[in-house]
Design an enzyme around this catalytic site. Structure first.
Site: not given
Length: 645
Positions: A337, A518, A388, A472, A386, A366, A384
Site C-alpha cells: 500500500c 485494500h 488499492h 475487513k 493486491d 514478512r 499478493q
RNA sequence: GCCACCAUAGCUCAGUAGGUAGAGCACCUCACUUGUAAUGAGGGGGUCGCGGGUUCGAUUCCUGCUGGUGGCUCCA
C-alpha cells in the site's frame, strides 16, 4: 411447590413427570433405539448429563451423534478416558485441559516420559481397558474450597490454577472409577459408550497458550460410535495426505523450496509457473474489465515510508531486518500500500478521477518464525494480487459491492462454491491495537456491513479480526476435505489516507480525503495455489493444467502424423507434449495419468489414416476415435470457457 | 522461536544387535514396433544431513548443529 413438572418435547408435545426425574428415565419410555444412541440431553438450552435430575418445567431434546453438541459430549468423554488411561500408566502425570475440537479431542498433559509412538500404543490399549470396564461417569458438585482441597491432595497444579480463576462457586468434578477430573461436563453415562478410538498425533502446546508458560504434551485423538465411521475418517486422512500440496508440488514439478535458497522462499518450476501465470492472466483480465490500472513497484522501500504508514511499528517484529544504504535505512516491503499511495500522490486528483484503482501482483516479505513455515501456505516471501481503490465516500458502497462480486466470480470460476464470509471488526476491549479514531472505525464497520447486506452476502462477524488500519471482509473457503482457509480479503481504510495526506479536489473546490479499499481476492498467490492444488488433487481443469494434452503414438511409424497433431494443437495455443519414447501405449498412458494431464490423444495407424485421434480423458478412460478437428475444437472450448471438467 | 519426532541414491523405502550399504521407480545403453494405468536385459549413481565424541573401527551409540514433520504462539 408442585411435585410434578411439565417437560416439552421437540415435536411440541409435552408430558408431566415427577420432579427430579432424570433424562434417562424419560428415555426409557421413548424406546431402546433412541436410548442407545443418545449421549446427553439438552434441557432448556443447557446440555446436561442423562442422570441429572430435572427440577423445573422445561423443554428437552436428546443429543445424538447427529448433533454437534452430541459429538462434543462423545469426544469430551473420550478425552477423559484418555486422561484416565494416562494417569494409570504414568501416575505422576498432571493434566491441563482436554476439550473436544472440530474433529475429535485432545488432552494436554505434563509428564516426564516423552510420548512416542510406542507410548501412544500403550495409552490406546489402556483406553480400551477403561472402556471395557464400562465405568459410569459420575458428576459431583462441591464448593470451591472442597475442590481446591481435592486437587491439592492430588497435587494437580494446573487444575488448581484453573480452579483459582474459575468464576463458578460450585465447580463440578467427574469421577470414573478411581479417576477424577475437574470438568464442567456433561459426559456420557459410562465409559463403555465410547466405541472406536484412535490417537492421531502427539504435539505440544504452551500451558494456557502463552509462550511464557511451560510446554505440555498434547495428544490428539478421535472416536466414533461405528467402526465404519472411523475407517472412513482414517481414509479421508490418507486422501488428504495424497492431496498435500507439498507432495503434489514435487510429483507434478510445480514448485521447489530448498534451504539452499532459504526456508519459506519458494521457487516456481516451469509447470507451476504456467499455473501461476494463467491465474494472474485471469485476474488481470477480470480487473481490466472493471477499470483497474496496473502498476509495478519495487520490492524494498525507504523505512520512513513504513514509519508513516504505521507498518513499521506494527510489523517490526514480523519484518526482516532493515537494509542500510548509505545513510538511509530500507525495508523489504511487508505490504504494497505505501508504494501505491505514492503513485496516487504523484499528481493532484479531481473528484471526477475517482475511483482510481491501482493493481499489482506485488511480492511482499514478512519474517515468519522458522517453526511456522509450511509449504506454500506459510512462507516468507509471497505475492499478493493486491489493489488499492481510492474512492469518494459516496462511491464506497458500490465499489465494495463490485469487489465482492469480483471475488465471487473468481471463486466460482475456480470451483470453490462453498465459501463463507467473515466481517472482521476490531476488538473494542483492545483499541490500542489499532490505528485511527472511534468515529473512523464506526464509519468503516458500518460501510462494510451495509455493503455486505446490499450484496446479500451470508456472513458472520469476527470481533478482533480486523487489520490495524481498518475492518475487513474475509472470504473463507471450505475445501473438498472440509477444512476452512482464509483467502481473499477486502479492507476499508480511513487511517492510511490521513497518515499519507491523500486528497482530491471536490466539486466545491475544496480538498477532500478519499477512502481507500485494500483488496486481494486470491490473498496470496502462494497460499491460494496451495489450496487449489489440494482442491483439485493436482488434476487441474484443462484451462489451468500445465500440460493440457499428451499426444501418445502407438509406434514410431506414427511419429510424422503425431508431430502434425502437435503443431495443430500448438497453433491453437494448447499446451501439449508428444511422447516420442519407444514405449508401450499402456506405459505412456500410465505416466500421462500420473501427471494428471486432462487429454490423452492416442494415435495409431487408424488415426493417422483418418486424421483422427483416439481420445482418452483423464480418469474417464477411452472415449474412442474422433476427428482431429473436433477434438481440437473441444479442447479450445474447454479452455475458453474455463470449464471445470 | 518453543516442544516432540524424523533425516539412507533424483523419488519411495529396506538394512546394518558397531566391521564403510540394498530394492522398486527415475536416468543411460541395447533389444522389442507395441492399441488404453508399468516389455525385457545390462549399466551408471550414495562421505547413510553436517560437525564433534566414545571405539581398533561409527551410517548404526552419545552430543551439538542444520533441515523437515506435527502442533503451540503468530498470520495472507
Amino acid at each position: 411447590m408442585s411435585e410434578l413438572i411439565r417437560i416439552e418435547f421437540p415435536d411440541g408435545k409435552s408430558k408431566e413427570y415427577p420432579r427430579g426425574i432424570r433424562p434417562q428415565d424419560i428415555l426409557k419410555e421413548l424406546g431402546r433405539s433412541l436410548a442407545e444412541k443418545t449421549f446427553a440431553a439438552k434441557f432448556n438450552d443447557k446440555v446436561v448429563d442423562l442422570d441429572r435430575p430435572l427440577q423445573s418445567d422445561g423443554n428437552i431434546r436428546f443429543l445424538t451423534w447427529d448433533d454437534a453438541e452430541g459429538k462434543e459430549v462423545y469426544w469430551h468423554s473420550t478425552s477423559h478416558i484418555m486422561a484416565h488411561a494416562i494417569k494409570e500408566l504414568y501416575p505422576e502425570a498432571q493434566f491441563g485441559v482436554g476439550p473436544p475440537i472440530e474433529d475429535g479431542f485432545y488432552y494436554d498433559i505434563d509428564v516426564n516420559t516423552p510420548i512416542t509412538a510406542e507410548e501412544v500404543a500403550k495409552i490406546e490399549a489402556k483406553m480400551k481397558a477403561v472402556i471395557a470396564a464400562d465405568q459410569p461417569f459420575r458428576r459431583e458438585e462441591m464448593s470451591k474450597e472442597e475442590a481446591i482441597q481435592l486437587f491439592q491432595q492430588r497435587a494437580d497444579k494446573y487444575k488448581l490454577e484453573l480452579l483459582n480463576d474459575l468464576a463458578d462457586n460450585r465447580p463440578s468434578v467427574y469421577h470414573e472409577g478411581a479417576f477424577v477430573d475437574l470438568c464442567r461436563g456433561p459426559h456420557l453415562p459410562s465409559t463403555g459408550r465410547v466405541k472406536n478410538i484412535k490417537l492421531l498425533s502427539v504435539a505440544s502446546a504452551y500451558w494456557r497458550g502463552s509462550e511464557k508458560n511451560k510446554m505440555l504434551q498434547r495428544i490428539y485423538g478421535i472416536s466414533f460410535p461405528k467402526k465404519e465411521m472411523l475407517d472412513e475418517y482414517l481414509k479421508r486422512l490418507e486422501e488428504a495426505k495424497k492431496r498435500d500440496h507439498r507432495r503434489l508440488g514435487q510429483e507434478l514439478e510445480l514448485f521447489l523450496i530448498t534451504p539452499k535458497v532459504g526456508g519459506g522462499l519458494p521457487m516456481w518450476l516451469p509447470k507451476g509457473t504456467i499455473l501461476r501465470e494463467t491465474l494472474e492472466k485471469f485476474m488481470r483480465e477480470e480487473q481490466r474489465k472493471r477499470g483497474y490500472l496496473p502498476v509495478v513497484t519495487p520490492h524494498i522501500g525507504n523505512l520512513n515510508l513504513y514509519k508513516t504508514s504505521g507498518h513499521y511499528e506494527h510489523y517490526k517484529d514480523s519484518g526482516f531486518s532493515t537494509i542500510k544504504v548509505e545513510d538511509e535505512e530500507y525495508m523489504l516491503k511487508p505490504m504494497n500500500c505505501p508504494h501505491h499511495f505514492q503513485i496516487y500522490l504523484a499528481k493532484p486528483h479531481s473528484y471526477r478521477d475517482l475511483p482510481i484503482r491501482l493493481a499489482e501482483f506485488g511480492t511482499v516479505y514478512r519474517y515468519e518464525q522458522s517453526g511456522e513455515l509450511t509449504g506454500l501456505t506459510r512462507v516468507r516471501g509471497f505475492t499478493q494480487d493486491d489493489a488499492h481503490m481510492f474512492v469518494r465516500q459516496d462511491q464506497l458502497k458500490d465499489e465494495l459491492c463490485d469487489v465482492i462480486d469480483l471475488i465471487q466470480v473468481v471463486f466460482r470460476t475456480l470451483g470453490f462454491s462453498d465459501f463463507t464470509t467473515r466481517l472482521s471488526f476490531r476488538d473494542p476491549q483492545n483499541k490500542n491495537k489499532y490505528g485511527g479514531n472511534d468515529a473512523q472505525w464506526e464509519q468503516a464497520e458500518r460501510d462494510i456491513k451495509e455493503a455486505a447486506d446490499a450484496c446479500a452476502l451470508k456472513y458472520f462477524i469476527g470481533i478482533g479480526e480486523a487489520a490495524f488500519y481498518g475492518p475487513k471482509i474475509d472470504f473463507m473457503i471450505r475445501d473438498v476435505l472440509g477444512r476452512t482457509w482464509q483467502l481473499g480479503t477486502v479492507q476499508v481504510d480511513y487511517v492510511m489516507p490521513e497518515r499519507f495526506n491523500l486528497e482530491y479536489t471536490g466539486n466545491d473546490n475544496q480538498k477532500h480525503r478519499p477512502v481507500v479499499i485494500h483488496r486481494a481476492p486470491f490473498g496470496s498467490l502462494e497460499r491460494f495455489i496451495a489450496i487449489l492444488i489440494e482442491h483439485f488433487a493436482g488434476a487441474f481443469p484443462t484451462w489451468l493444467a500445465p500440460v493440457q494434452a499428451a499426444i501418445l503414438p502407438i509406434t514410431d511409424a506414427q511419429l510424422d502424423y503425431a508431430n502434425k497433431v502437435k503443431e495443430l494443437l500448438a497453433a491453437q495455443e494448447i499446451r501439449c507434449v508428444l511422447d516420442e519414447r519407444n514405449e508401450k501405449i499402456g506405459h505412456k498412458i500410465r505416466e500421462a495419468e500420473l501427471q494428471k494431464i486432462p487429454y490423452m490423444l492416442v494415435v495409431g495407424a487408424k488415426e493417422a489414416e483418418n486424421t483422427a485421434v483416439a481420445v482418452r480423458k483423464r480418469r474417464a478412460g477411452d472415449l474412442g476415435s474422433m476427428p482431429l478437428e473436433a477434438v481440437v475444437q473441444k479442447i479450445v472450448e474447454d479452455i475458453q470457457s474455463k470449464s471445470l471438467e
